[in-house]
Design a protein around this motif. Structure first.
Motif, short mmCIF file in Angstrom:
data_model
loop_
_atom_site.label_atom_id
_atom_site.label_comp_id
_atom_site.label_asym_id
_atom_site.label_seq_id
_atom_site.Cartn_x
_atom_site.Cartn_y
_atom_site.Cartn_z
N ASP A 1 3.83 30.74 10.22
CA ASP A 1 2.41 32.13 9.92
C ASP A 1 2.28 32.23 11.27
O ASP A 1 1.75 33.77 11.81
N PHE A 2 2.69 32.81 12.73
CA PHE A 2 2.83 33.17 13.59
C PHE A 2 3.55 34.48 13.58
O PHE A 2 4.71 34.38 13.28
N ARG A 3 3.27 35.46 14.10
CA ARG A 3 2.92 36.75 13.52
C ARG A 3 2.93 37.68 14.33
O ARG A 3 1.95 37.36 15.09
N GLN A 4 3.86 38.71 15.00
CA GLN A 4 3.36 39.79 16.43
C GLN A 4 2.03 40.33 16.08
O GLN A 4 1.99 40.74 14.66
N ASP A 5 0.77 40.47 16.28
CA ASP A 5 -0.06 41.03 16.16
C ASP A 5 -1.05 40.05 15.31
O ASP A 5 -1.50 41.34 14.48
N GLU A 6 -0.12 39.23 14.18
CA GLU A 6 -0.71 38.83 13.03
C GLU A 6 -0.89 40.04 11.78
O GLU A 6 -1.45 39.82 10.63
N LEU A 7 -0.03 40.97 12.10
CA LEU A 7 0.38 41.58 11.22
C LEU A 7 1.48 41.04 10.54
O LEU A 7 2.73 40.07 10.29
N PRO A 8 1.20 41.45 8.49
CA PRO A 8 2.19 40.15 7.85
C PRO A 8 4.17 41.19 8.59
O PRO A 8 4.45 40.39 7.85
N ASP A 9 4.41 42.34 8.54
CA ASP A 9 5.30 42.35 9.25
C ASP A 9 5.73 42.24 10.57
O ASP A 9 6.32 42.92 10.95
N GLY A 10 5.09 41.95 11.26
CA GLY A 10 4.93 41.62 12.47
C GLY A 10 5.92 40.83 12.73
O GLY A 10 6.86 39.82 12.48
N LYS A 11 6.49 40.72 13.90
CA LYS A 11 7.72 39.79 14.44
C LYS A 11 7.81 38.77 14.62
O LYS A 11 6.03 38.35 14.52
N THR A 12 8.25 37.79 14.30
CA THR A 12 8.10 36.23 13.26
C THR A 12 8.93 35.13 14.54
O THR A 12 9.25 36.48 15.66
N LEU A 13 7.54 34.19 15.40
CA LEU A 13 8.04 33.24 15.79
C LEU A 13 9.63 33.21 16.20
O LEU A 13 9.87 32.42 15.17
N ASP A 14 10.11 32.88 17.05
CA ASP A 14 11.56 32.49 17.73
C ASP A 14 11.16 31.04 18.38
O ASP A 14 10.86 30.69 19.21
N ILE A 15 11.68 29.86 17.00
CA ILE A 15 11.08 28.86 17.45
C ILE A 15 12.43 28.29 18.86
O ILE A 15 12.31 27.13 18.53
N ASN A 16 13.79 28.52 19.34
CA ASN A 16 14.30 28.37 19.36
C ASN A 16 14.65 29.28 20.68
O ASN A 16 15.54 28.77 21.36
N ASN A 17 12.97 29.80 21.36
CA ASN A 17 13.00 30.20 21.93
C ASN A 17 11.68 30.15 23.23
O ASN A 17 10.60 31.24 22.92
#
Length: 188
Positions: free
Chosen positions: A147-163
């Motif tokens: 659910d974590f997206r850059q600027d909360e946009l549907p096509d925004g970059k997703t979160l990298d849980i490895n970093n």
């Protein structure tokens, strides 16, 4: 009698294995890590952490006529500074669970570490989600990492849980006396 002993041993083994596994997967950042604050709040870092250690609750109150945003930060890897070393979460980690009470909507930013993997960088990528206001009672919300997206946009970059470096709880438009209380932030 022999079957009862075997059953008891199997039960205890299963219970211990389940308990150890459950403990390994859960980290409560309210209990384990120091918190940092910036912006027009009544509480400072020392007060927030004293309250956290004494009562197990983070409390942040906006000053009268606040100017600017209030940002409450916690690193994933315990740190004495606001710039933590990125954590590499297990691929089994699926979400974060937060128990909170807030008189306003709060944006939760998940800050990623720099490309070198040595720490957080101001700016850069911080996918986020919104925590709805819950002014009358504590609410618990489970937020999948997806659910974590850059600027909360549907096509925004997703979160990298490895970093993953830290979380920022941000009130972009605080009003006088607005309150955020956090009981737990659990990585599961």
């Amino acid at each position: 009698m022999k079957e009862l002993k075997l059953f008891t041993i199997l039960f205890l083994f299963t219970f211990c294995a389940f308990s150890a596994n459950a403990q390994k997967k859960q980290i409560d950042l309210v209990k384990s890590n120091k918190w940092f604050i910036a912006g027009p709040s009544i509480e400072n870092e020392k007060i927030i952490n004293a309250s956290r250690l004494k009562s197990g609750i983070i409390i942040v109150t906006a000053k009268d006529n606040p100017k600017g945003e209030i940002e409450l930060n916690v690193t994933i890897t315990p740190s004495e500074t606001n710039d933590g070393i990125p954590a590499h979460l297990s691929n089994e980690s699926k979400f974060i669970e937060i128990t909170y009470q807030s008189s306003q909507i709060i944006k939760l930013q998940a800050r990623e570490g720099n490309v070198e993997g040595t720490g957080c960088v101001h700016g850069g990528s911080h996918p986020r989600v919104s925590l709805p206001a819950s002014p009358k009672h504590f609410s618990t919300i489970k937020i999948p990492w997806t659910d974590f997206r850059q600027d909360e946009l549907p096509d925004g970059k997703t979160l990298d849980i490895n970093n993953l470096c830290k979380f920022n709880f941000v009130n972009y438009n605080p009003v006088s006396g607005s309150v955020l209380k956090i009981k737990s932030v659990i990585i599961i």
